[in-house]
Design an enzyme around this catalytic site. Structure first.
Site, PDB file in Angstrom:
ATOM      1  N   CYS A  13       0.832  -1.204   0.000  1.00 14.35           N
ATOM      2  CA  CYS A  13       0.000   0.000   0.000  1.00 14.35           C
ATOM      3  C   CYS A  13       0.871   1.261   0.000  1.00 14.35           C
ATOM      4  CB  CYS A  13      -0.982  -0.032   1.160  1.00 14.35           C
ATOM      5  SG  CYS A  13      -2.394   1.086   0.915  1.00 14.35           S
ATOM      6  N   HIS A  15      -3.856  -5.008  -0.074  1.00 12.64           N
ATOM      7  CA  HIS A  15      -3.402  -5.744   1.116  1.00 12.64           C
ATOM      8  C   HIS A  15      -3.736  -7.229   0.952  1.00 12.64           C
ATOM      9  CE1 HIS A  15      -2.443  -2.180   3.542  1.00 12.64           C
ATOM     10  NE2 HIS A  15      -3.488  -1.630   2.948  1.00 12.64           N
ATOM     11  N   GLU A  17      -1.869  -9.237   2.993  1.00  9.16           N
ATOM     12  CA  GLU A  17      -1.341  -9.677   4.284  1.00  9.16           C
ATOM     13  C   GLU A  17      -2.327  -9.498   5.425  1.00  9.16           C
ATOM     14  OE1 GLU A  17      -1.089  -5.354   4.865  1.00  9.16           O
ATOM     15  OE2 GLU A  17      -1.027  -6.711   3.153  1.00  9.16           O
TER      16      GLU A  17
END
Length: 237
Positions: free
Chosen positions: A91, A179, A181
Site C-alpha cells: 500500500c 493488502h 497480508e
C-alpha cells in the site's frame, strides 16, 4: 536453517506484517520493526537486511512537508532497489517504492476501501500473484492515492478504479498497492483506527467491511500464504 533478517518499517501500529509474520518466522527470519516518525531511519543500512518490507499507513507518499521521515524512506528504498535486494512494499510502501523509482504518486479518481478482485496481467498470472487471481479470491483495498508505473517496472495487476495495483522491479522487488497480508479479526483494529476515513467515504461502513472480512478472510489467508511463500522462495539468496 540459517537465520535471516527482516526489517519492517511500520507507520501505524495496527498495519503490521499480518499473515506475513508467521511465514517469515517459519522461514527462519528474525523480524525487527522500525517505527516511522519515531525511529531514526537514516541509521539503517539499506543493504543489510535480507528482506525489507515497507508497510501501509494513512498518510500520502508525497506528504514530506508534514512527515519529513518519508524522504528517509525514499532514500532507503532508492539505494535498496538499485542494489536489487529483496524488497516488498504494501500500500503506502508500494507508493513509496514508485516514488523511489522516479514515478509520480497522485490522488486516484476514486478511493478504494473494501474487498474487491484483482485483474492480473499476463506477467501477473505467470508469477506468485496467480494465487490472488480475481476468480479465486478477493483482496482488501484501502487507499486514496495511486501511482504511475515506474520506468523499467512490470505491471502485474489492476482494478477497475486503479490501473497500477502491483508491479515487479528487477528480480527481487514487489510492490502491492492492495493488502494481501491483512485479514480476519485483526482488521477490527483497522475499523477502529480508520473510523474517520470510513465515515467520510460514501458507500463504506464498518458493518459491511466486517461482513465482507468474515466472508473472504479464510480464502485470502490461504491464497495470500501461497503467494508470499512462493515470492520469498524466489527472492531468497
Amino acid at each position: 536453517m540459517a537465520e535471516r533478517r527482516c526489517l519492517a518499517i511500520r507507520h501505524v501500529a495496527f498495519e503490521d506484517l499480518g499473515l506475513l509474520a508467521p511465514l517469515l518466522e517459519a522461514s527462519g527470519y528474525q523480524i525487527r520493526y522500525r517505527e516511522a516518525g519515531v525511529d531514526d531511519l537514516t541509521a539503517e543500512d539499506p543493504h543489510a537486511p535480507d528482506l525489507l518490507v515497507i508497510l501501509g499507513g494513512p498518510i500520502g507518499a508525497a506528504d514530506e512537508a508534514d512527515y519529513p521521515f518519508l524522504a528517509d524512506e525514499v532514500r532507503l528504498l532508492r539505494e535498496r532497489l538499485a542494489a536489487d535486494r529483496p524488497t516488498l512494499g504494501l500500500c503506502l510502501g508500494a507508493q513509496l517504492m514508485a516514488r523511489a523509482l522516479g514515478a509520480q504518486v497522485y490522488p486516484a479518481r476514486e478511493k478504494e476501501i473494501g474487498w474487491a478482485p484483482l485483474e492480473l496481467t499476463a506477467a501477473g498470472r505467470a508469477g506468485c500473484l496467480r494465487h490472488l487471481d480475481g476468480g479465486i479470491t478477493l483482496v482488501l483495498h484501502w487507499h486514496g492515492d495511486t501511482f504511475e508505473l515506474p520506468a523499467g517496472a512490470t505491471r502485474l495487476a489492476s482494478t477497475r478504479a486503479c490501473e497500477n495495483q502491483a508491479f515487479a522491479y528487477g528480480e527481487r522487488a514487489l510492490a502491492l498497492q492492495f493488502h494481501a497480508e491483512a485479514a480476519g479479526r485483526a482488521l477490527e483494529r483497522w475499523f477502529i483506527g480508520h473510523t474517520v476515513e470510513i465515515a467520510a467515504t460514501p458507500g463504506v461502513s464498518v458493518p459491511q467491511l466486517r461482513a465482507d472480512t468474515a466472508r473472504h478472510s479464510a480464502t485470502l489467508h490461504e491464497q495470500g500464504r501461497r503467494c508470499f511463500s512462493e515470492w520469498l522462495e524466489a527472492v531468497e539468496e
